[in-house]
Scaffold this motif. Structure first.
Motif, mmCIF file in Angstrom:
data_model
loop_
_atom_site.group_PDB
_atom_site.id
_atom_site.type_symbol
_atom_site.label_atom_id
_atom_site.label_comp_id
_atom_site.label_asym_id
_atom_site.label_seq_id
_atom_site.Cartn_x
_atom_site.Cartn_y
_atom_site.Cartn_z
ATOM 1 N N ILE B 6 -11.169 -3.329 3.003
ATOM 2 C CA ILE B 6 -10.570 -4.959 3.495
ATOM 3 C C ILE B 6 -8.737 -5.638 2.964
ATOM 4 C CG2 ILE B 6 -10.821 -7.639 3.908
ATOM 5 C CD1 ILE B 6 -13.601 -7.060 3.936
ATOM 6 N N THR B 7 -9.103 -6.056 1.864
ATOM 7 C CA THR B 7 -7.803 -5.837 1.075
ATOM 8 C C THR B 7 -6.195 -5.582 2.186
ATOM 9 O OG1 THR B 7 -8.669 -6.863 -1.018
ATOM 10 C CG2 THR B 7 -6.579 -7.236 -1.151
ATOM 11 N N ILE B 8 -7.156 -4.241 1.164
ATOM 12 C CA ILE B 8 -5.123 -3.273 1.315
ATOM 13 C C ILE B 8 -5.085 -3.164 2.789
ATOM 14 C CG2 ILE B 8 -5.011 -1.006 0.957
ATOM 15 C CD1 ILE B 8 -5.565 -0.872 -1.376
ATOM 16 N N SER B 9 -6.446 -2.898 4.109
ATOM 17 C CA SER B 9 -6.135 -3.003 5.336
ATOM 18 C C SER B 9 -5.856 -4.119 5.964
ATOM 19 C CB SER B 9 -6.990 -2.197 6.170
ATOM 20 O OG SER B 9 -8.448 -3.598 5.916
ATOM 21 N N PHE B 10 -5.806 -5.049 5.569
ATOM 22 C CA PHE B 10 -4.893 -6.524 6.054
ATOM 23 C C PHE B 10 -3.654 -7.072 5.463
ATOM 24 C CE2 PHE B 10 -3.209 -10.675 4.993
ATOM 25 C CZ PHE B 10 -4.587 -11.454 6.415
ATOM 26 N N VAL B 11 -3.498 -5.900 4.162
ATOM 27 C CA VAL B 11 -1.824 -6.891 3.698
ATOM 28 C C VAL B 11 -1.341 -5.469 4.735
ATOM 29 C CG1 VAL B 11 -0.358 -6.136 1.819
ATOM 30 C CG2 VAL B 11 -2.378 -7.338 1.156
ATOM 31 N N VAL B 13 -2.225 -4.502 7.719
ATOM 32 C CA VAL B 13 -1.694 -4.526 9.379
ATOM 33 C C VAL B 13 -0.419 -5.520 9.400
ATOM 34 C CG1 VAL B 13 -2.602 -5.575 10.868
ATOM 35 C CG2 VAL B 13 -3.765 -4.217 9.601
ATOM 36 N N ILE B 14 -0.876 -6.337 8.176
ATOM 37 C CA ILE B 14 0.548 -7.870 8.533
ATOM 38 C C ILE B 14 2.365 -7.407 7.844
ATOM 39 C CG2 ILE B 14 -0.962 -9.461 8.099
ATOM 40 C CD1 ILE B 14 -0.195 -10.041 5.640
ATOM 41 N N GLU B 15 1.764 -6.030 7.014
ATOM 42 C CA GLU B 15 2.854 -5.879 6.742
ATOM 43 C C GLU B 15 3.652 -4.852 7.444
ATOM 44 O OE1 GLU B 15 5.059 -6.985 4.170
ATOM 45 O OE2 GLU B 15 3.092 -8.194 3.011
#
Lengths: 457, 358
Positions: B6-11, B13-15
């Protein structure tokens, strides 16, 4: 800058996350402080200094209160005068002028003061800090940077929740952020975005469409009232969720601000669940110092009315907010002294009673004048010779029906219960939450939809 | 593990979109919305201090977001098919067609329209014969009563106040006479309108042979606005020797001298093939008509496709669009004596008449 904006989601946050997690631990608060100032400055370029002065004064006074206990009361009063004076000046001065002019038939000129964003929140935070230091509930902050980071911390700076210093004082000095807290933050943040962008904004569209119908009906008023209640709940609780989620990104644990208030079983219960950080502020810093309920009946009623007058007035410099607060005061007194126990014995009626009173309260909240409130309520309850329903109302009800059903379900703990039962499907969580982010982005982008020509050429 | 994903995919996507936003070149126009997109705002101290830079930057980020149309399409699909909404940005779907909700009835606008047209008629000579044809927009033919419509009966009863001989075509048109993805009517279906006009105006109507020129993949104005994958229309424009031999003068486009401008078929709006799209003042001279009969048409965009079919009956047609020019201009250019005058407007314009100039 709104959390639900492209600028925040895809510019501010990506840069902040990189900088924050790259710099050594000792600079993390500095990074948060600088980015928070930028966040505030971006939305309120002219009043950035006010926030800084507030930090400086409250930091110094907090230290003085702690060091010079003999004069602590004097320092406390000076700080309260400054904090409350600042709020009165920026938020209420024109309201006072207007009322003085009306009552005394004077002609004092308006100051046309623009209220700085978030002043109601950060002022209450600094008030809670100095009072807690005075009451020895917390130690005064030794570090200005830590204190200023607390006051300016962007997740809760402009729309709450009102985070007390004691809640995060330890985390300001030492906090952990790991995959677990960050992922929890992502979930809360995504849920908050969903509530704000997909529910509150769309229900807001429904209310706006219904409010300008050429031909109104009883149902158009009913759906506006219900819609506005849902809109304000999802808007505000969504914002609190985003704030809590963003806090978790950086290892801060803010307290909950909402707890399914629309399924409350009484108005007393509603206020234990709605904007908890505000009601607990007034409880701890006004109601209890006034004696709470350990006083005579008359004084208790006075205490209740003072607290709810202030609660209403805090929401805005307008009589409808004061009326809104006093409306709750009356109901709370009645529940406590007249029918509260009886109400509690009912199984279903107590929920209907509460939601109807809450919906009416938000009609008062939403109408600008007493005249508007009268018209709205009489139309809503069928006393205005309006048809029950018409084709225009039906169109919008039909169009927003699924959304309203989703909103009503989401305002109850049902989804949480279902989520807990479906633990086996937890592996889908990453897809769901990232999906929400993508979906929200789509809705934000489409908000700029603005076809150039109604008629071609 | 799950929290890590969850953490890696969120970061990620926004990056990712942050970087794409920086790297991808800005577009200057949106073809689907047919408008200019915001460019990076000017940075000045004043604009920062009064907050206008931030507002402009917000608009810029929305307009230039990578894959903007894909995101708009996601939203439209969710609104239509998951939230089951009746419209998205006032665009609704019915029987394969895309429509724009026209609602509510703007009586003020209708009155303004009537006053405006009657004001023009007052400036004409008495030997002019004045007609009006108000074209029903395609919402009129939507049978599903759920969708909101303007009060057409009210609109048509109000326009009886026009000092003109009214021509009503509501009974001869149907939904298939309009493009599915566009607001306009199909030229190839307008022979019945010409017939009705000729009865009223007293024209020697005959069935005229035309060559049917077609262009596929006409993405009408509502196609882009709907942001859904649908079937585009085919646009047909009718030609024959009479039309081809006309000499045409356009105020805005002096280089063009033909009734149609096929180069526009591949442009942003294929419907602009008819009379070159947005043209405020056009004169069409028909050397094949020796009757010396003249027509002056005050029109909106619906007129562009109908007017070519009236050419055989006139030696000269003057086309005026008073959304773009004032009376000073056309009164100087046109000598109003003994012409047929036709006011040709759609109900959409009548209900939104603020664009008409004095």
């Amino acid at each position: 800058m709104l959390f639900s904006s492209i600028t925040f989601l895809f510019y501010f946050l990506p840069i902040l996350l990189i900088v924050y997690f790259v710099v050594p631990k000792k600079f993390k608060n500095l990074v948060l402080f600088i980015f928070s100032l930028f966040f505030y400055f971006y939305g309120e370029p002219k009043y950035g200094f006010l926030l800084l002065i507030s930090c400086i004064i409250n930091y110094i006074m907090g230290s003085l209160i702690e060091k010079h206990r003999k004069y602590a009361k004097v320092f406390l009063i000076i700080t309260l005068v400054y904090n409350i004076g600042q709020l009165l000046y920026f938020k209420y001065l024109d309201f006072f002028i207007e009322n003085v002019n009306n009552i005394f038939n004077t002609n004092i000129k308006f100051m046309y003061i623009v209220m700085p964003i978030g002043i109601s929140f950060f002022t209450f935070q600094t008030i809670s800090y100095v009072i807690d230091v005075y009451n020895k509930k917390v130690e005064a902050s030794k570090s200005f940077l830590n204190f200023a980071t607390y006051v300016c911390l962007f997740p809760q700076l402009v729309a709450g929740p009102i985070v007390r210093y004691e809640t995060i004082s330890k985390e300001l000095k030492n906090r952990k952020s790991n995959y677990d807290t960050f992922a929890l933050g992502v979930k809360r943040f995504a849920i908050g975005l969903f509530k704000k962008v997909l529910i509150a904004n769309l229900v807001g569209e429904l209310c706006a469409s219904l409010s300008v119908l050429t031909n109104q009906s009883v149902m158009s008023y009913v759906f506006q009232a219900v819609g506005f209640t849902l809109q304000i709940y999802f808007d505000f609780s969504g914002y609190s969720d985003m704030a809590i989620g963003l806090g978790l990104f950086f290892g801060f644990h803010f307290l909950e601000n909402f707890n399914y208030p629309l399924v409350a079983s009484s108005i007393t219960d509603f206020w234990r669940r709605w904007h908890i950080s505000l009601s607990s502020f007034f409880r701890d810093y006004v109601y209890i110092p006034l004696g709470g309920n350990r006083v005579s009946l008359l004084k208790w009623i006075r205490n209740i009315f003072v607290v709810w007058f202030l609660t209403g007035f805090w929401h805005g410099a307008s009589w409808n907010f004061i009326l809104w607060g006093l409306y709750f005061a009356v109901i709370l007194v009645l529940e406590k002294k007249l029918y509260g126990k009886l109400l509690n014995k009912t199984k279903v009626f107590k929920y209907i009673y509460t939601i109807v009173l809450v919906v009416i309260s938000f009609v008062i909240f939403n109408c600008e004048t007493i005249g508007d409130i009268k018209i709205f309520l009489s139309s809503m309850f069928g006393f205005s010779n309006l048809p029950l329903v018409n084709s225009e109302t039906l169109y919008y009800i039909r169009s927003y029906l699924v959304l309203l059903i989703i909103a009503i379900i989401a305002s109850t703990p049902l989804l949480k219960v279902i989520g807990n039962k479906l633990k086996k499907l937890e592996f889908l969580e990453p897809v769901i939450y990232i999906g929400i982010i993508i979906l929200i982005t789509a809705y934000l982008i489409d908000s700029s939809f603005n076809p150039f020509l109604y008629f071609r050429f | 593990m799950k929290n890590k994903i969850i953490t890696i995919s969120f970061v990620f996507v926004i990056e990712l979109f942050f970087i794409l936003g920086l790297v991808i070149k800005d577009e200057s126009i949106s073809k689907t919305e047919r408008r200019k997109l915001e460019s990076f705002p000017k940075l000045t101290i004043n604009k920062i201090m009064d907050g206008s830079f931030m507002d402009d930057f917000e608009d810029y980020t929305l307009d230039q977001f990578p894959y903007r149309d894909t995101f708009r399409s996601i939203k439209a699909n969710v609104n239509y098919y998951i939230l089951n909404m009746l419209d998205n940005n006032k665009i609704y779907l019915n029987n394969d067609g895309i429509f724009k909700l026209e609602y509510p009835t703007n009586t003020e606008s209708i009155d303004k329209f009537i006053n405006k047209i009657n004001g023009i008629i007052d400036t004409l000579n008495e030997d002019n014969k004045v007609y009006s044809l108000v074209i029903p927009d395609k919402n009129y033919y939507v049978e599903d009563e759920l969708f909101l419509k303007i009060d057409y009966d009210l609109l048509y009863s109000k326009i009886e106040k026009l000092n003109t001989i009214p021509i009503d075509i509501r009974d001869i048109m149907n939904i298939n006479d309009y493009y599915k993805t566009d607001t306009h009517w199909r030229q190839e279906n307008l022979d019945k309108v010409v017939k009705r006009l000729s009865e009223k105006i007293n024209l020697p109507y005959t069935k005229i042979n035309y060559k049917y020129n077609t262009y596929s993949k006409f993405y009408g104005v509502y196609y882009g606005q709907a942001a859904l994958n649908g079937t585009p229309d085919t646009i047909t424009y009718l030609t024959n020797d009479i039309i081809n031999e006309c000499t045409v003068e356009y105020l805005e486009n002096p280089n063009l001298n033909t009734v149609y401008n096929p180069s526009k078929l591949t442009g942003m709006d294929s419907y602009d093939v008819f009379l070159d799209g947005a043209s405020s003042f056009i004169t069409i001279n028909n050397p094949n008509n020796k009757e010396n009969r003249e027509l002056v048409v005050f029109r909106d965009s619906f007129g562009s496709s109908l007017i070519p079919l009236l050419i055989p009956y006139y030696s000269k047609i003057t086309v005026i669009d008073i959304r773009y020019i004032t009376s000073n201009y056309y009164l100087e250019k046109v000598k109003f004596t003994n012409q047929d005058i036709l006011f040709l407007y759609s109900t959409l314009l009548v209900n939104n008449s603020s664009s008409l100039k004095d």
